[in-house]
Design a protein around this motif. Structure first.
Motif, PDB file in Angstrom:
ATOM      1  N   ALA A   1       0.841  -1.198   0.000  1.00 50.47           N
ATOM      2  CA  ALA A   1       0.000   0.000   0.000  1.00 50.47           C
ATOM      3  C   ALA A   1       0.877   1.250   0.000  1.00 50.47           C
ATOM      4  O   ALA A   1       1.899   1.305   0.697  1.00 50.47           O
ATOM      5  N   GLY A   2       0.477   2.205  -0.798  1.00 48.30           N
ATOM      6  CA  GLY A   2       1.256   3.429  -0.944  1.00 48.30           C
ATOM      7  C   GLY A   2       2.219   3.396  -2.113  1.00 48.30           C
ATOM      8  O   GLY A   2       2.785   4.432  -2.485  1.00 48.30           O
ATOM      9  N   GLY A   3       2.404   2.223  -2.683  1.00 50.99           N
ATOM     10  CA  GLY A   3       3.322   2.076  -3.798  1.00 50.99           C
ATOM     11  C   GLY A   3       2.713   2.489  -5.116  1.00 50.99           C
ATOM     12  O   GLY A   3       1.554   2.946  -5.188  1.00 50.99           O
ATOM     13  N   SER A   4       3.494   2.329  -6.172  1.00 54.11           N
ATOM     14  CA  SER A   4       3.076   2.753  -7.506  1.00 54.11           C
ATOM     15  C   SER A   4       3.346   1.651  -8.528  1.00 54.11           C
ATOM     16  O   SER A   4       4.263   0.843  -8.369  1.00 54.11           O
ATOM     17  N   LEU A   5       2.542   1.672  -9.557  1.00 55.38           N
ATOM     18  CA  LEU A   5       2.749   0.814 -10.716  1.00 55.38           C
ATOM     19  C   LEU A   5       2.342   1.598 -11.954  1.00 55.38           C
ATOM     20  O   LEU A   5       1.477   2.482 -11.884  1.00 55.38           O
TER      21      LEU A   5
ATOM     22  N   GLN B   1      -0.852   5.217 -14.984  1.00 60.15           N
ATOM     23  CA  GLN B   1       0.048   5.423 -13.854  1.00 60.15           C
ATOM     24  C   GLN B   1      -0.778   5.378 -12.577  1.00 60.15           C
ATOM     25  O   GLN B   1      -1.728   6.148 -12.414  1.00 60.15           O
ATOM     26  N   MET B   2      -0.401   4.487 -11.690  1.00 54.91           N
ATOM     27  CA  MET B   2      -1.166   4.286 -10.461  1.00 54.91           C
ATOM     28  C   MET B   2      -0.269   4.597  -9.273  1.00 54.91           C
ATOM     29  O   MET B   2       0.737   3.906  -9.057  1.00 54.91           O
ATOM     30  N   ASN B   3      -0.628   5.613  -8.536  1.00 55.61           N
ATOM     31  CA  ASN B   3       0.139   6.024  -7.357  1.00 55.61           C
ATOM     32  C   ASN B   3      -0.693   5.844  -6.101  1.00 55.61           C
ATOM     33  O   ASN B   3      -1.920   5.747  -6.157  1.00 55.61           O
ATOM     34  N   ASN B   4      -0.009   5.809  -4.984  1.00 55.84           N
ATOM     35  CA  ASN B   4      -0.687   5.671  -3.691  1.00 55.84           C
ATOM     36  C   ASN B   4      -1.698   4.523  -3.726  1.00 55.84           C
ATOM     37  O   ASN B   4      -2.868   4.679  -3.358  1.00 55.84           O
TER      38      ASN B   4
END
Length: 125
Positions: A14-18, A81-84
């Motif tokens: 959780a909190g990461g990005s892909l 782009q997926m953040n948080n």
């Protein structure tokens, strides 16, 4: 023959990005709808983000401010782009492309005849 191939999924905390990519072949990026959808286990497939074929992308409320839809027409590639990331973002993510529809139609899944096979995103807490 239209082919959409997603990549970039994986497991993150959780909190990461892909960053997801969707490479399209046999399909010309233009003003038609293109979008990202997801399906979590036991749930219906839902829209995540889509362009309207004419301008700014639209996002599901659950991802606004965290996800960014973009496309590179020269490379025939969509990006998400997926953040948080949150555990509730865990799902299989699909890209989709339409033909002959744009604007407000783009939020409707039935306008998309072309779908990729998906890429799995898993977010742990």
């Amino acid at each position: 023959q239209v082919q959409l191939v997603e990549s970039g999924g994986g497991s993150v905390q959780a909190g990461g990005s892909l960053r997801l990519s969707c490479a399209a072949s046999g399909y010309t990026f233009s003003t038609h709808c293109m979008g990202w959808f997801r399906q979590a286990p036991g749930k219906e497939r839902e829209g995540v983000a889509h362009n309207n074929g004419t301008g700014s992308p639209s996002y599901a409320d659950s991802v606004k401010g965290r996800f960014t839809f973009s496309q590179d027409n020269a490379k025939n590639t969509l990006y998400l782009q997926m953040n948080n990331l949150k555990p509730e973002d865990t799902a299989m993510y699909y890209c989709a492309a339409a033909a002959g529809y744009s604007g407000s139609w783009c939020r409707l899944q039935w306008v998309y005849p072309y779908w990729g096979r998906g890429t799995q995103v898993t977010v742990s807490s």
